[in-house]
Scaffold this motif. Sequence first.
Motif, short mmCIF file in Angstrom:
data_model
loop_
_atom_site.label_atom_id
_atom_site.label_comp_id
_atom_site.label_asym_id
_atom_site.label_seq_id
_atom_site.Cartn_x
_atom_site.Cartn_y
_atom_site.Cartn_z
N ARG A 55 0.83 -1.20 0.00
CA ARG A 55 0.00 0.00 0.00
C ARG A 55 0.87 1.25 0.00
NH1 ARG A 55 -2.70 3.17 3.96
NH2 ARG A 55 -4.54 4.10 3.05
N VAL A 56 0.58 2.16 -0.93
CA VAL A 56 1.28 3.44 -1.01
C VAL A 56 0.34 4.50 -0.47
CG1 VAL A 56 2.38 5.11 -2.54
CG2 VAL A 56 2.57 2.66 -3.03
N PRO A 57 0.67 5.15 0.65
CA PRO A 57 -0.23 6.16 1.21
C PRO A 57 -0.33 7.38 0.29
CG PRO A 57 1.76 6.01 2.51
CD PRO A 57 1.85 4.95 1.47
N PRO A 58 -1.46 8.09 0.33
CA PRO A 58 -1.60 9.27 -0.51
C PRO A 58 -0.62 10.38 -0.09
CG PRO A 58 -3.45 9.07 0.99
CD PRO A 58 -2.64 7.83 1.15
N GLN A 59 -0.24 11.19 -1.06
CA GLN A 59 0.66 12.30 -0.79
C GLN A 59 -0.04 13.35 0.06
OE1 GLN A 59 3.87 12.77 -1.69
NE2 GLN A 59 4.00 10.77 -2.63
N SER A 60 0.67 13.93 0.99
CA SER A 60 0.09 14.99 1.81
C SER A 60 0.05 16.28 0.99
CB SER A 60 0.89 15.20 3.09
OG SER A 60 2.23 15.52 2.76
N ALA A 61 -0.90 17.13 1.31
CA ALA A 61 -1.08 18.37 0.58
C ALA A 61 0.08 19.34 0.87
CB ALA A 61 -2.39 19.02 0.97
N VAL A 62 0.49 20.03 -0.16
CA VAL A 62 1.55 21.02 -0.02
C VAL A 62 0.91 22.34 0.41
CG1 VAL A 62 3.36 22.28 -1.24
CG2 VAL A 62 2.90 19.90 -1.81
N PRO A 63 1.36 22.92 1.52
CA PRO A 63 0.75 24.18 1.98
C PRO A 63 1.00 25.32 1.00
CG PRO A 63 2.61 23.59 3.37
CD PRO A 63 2.42 22.47 2.41
#
Length: 69
Positions: free
Chosen positions: A49-57
């Motif tokens: 499982r590849v976790p989703p990328q976190s949002a860039v502020p």
Amino acid sequence: MLFRKDIEPRCQYCARGELLKDDQIACPKKGIVSPGYHCSRFQYDPLKRVPPQSAVPDFSKFSDEDFTL
């Protein structure tokens, strides 16, 4: 399950499924299936499982004055 209990079962990260090069999964029980499919034999493999990328502020809406004391 690792970290969260509410992970949606998908053949994409099932321990039994093998990824094919055409974005399909080779399941020993159901044959060739899509990555979003799942069956009753689903067994979670956290390494697949590849976790989703976190949002860039977005700091463009702030000015330099916002960061001074």
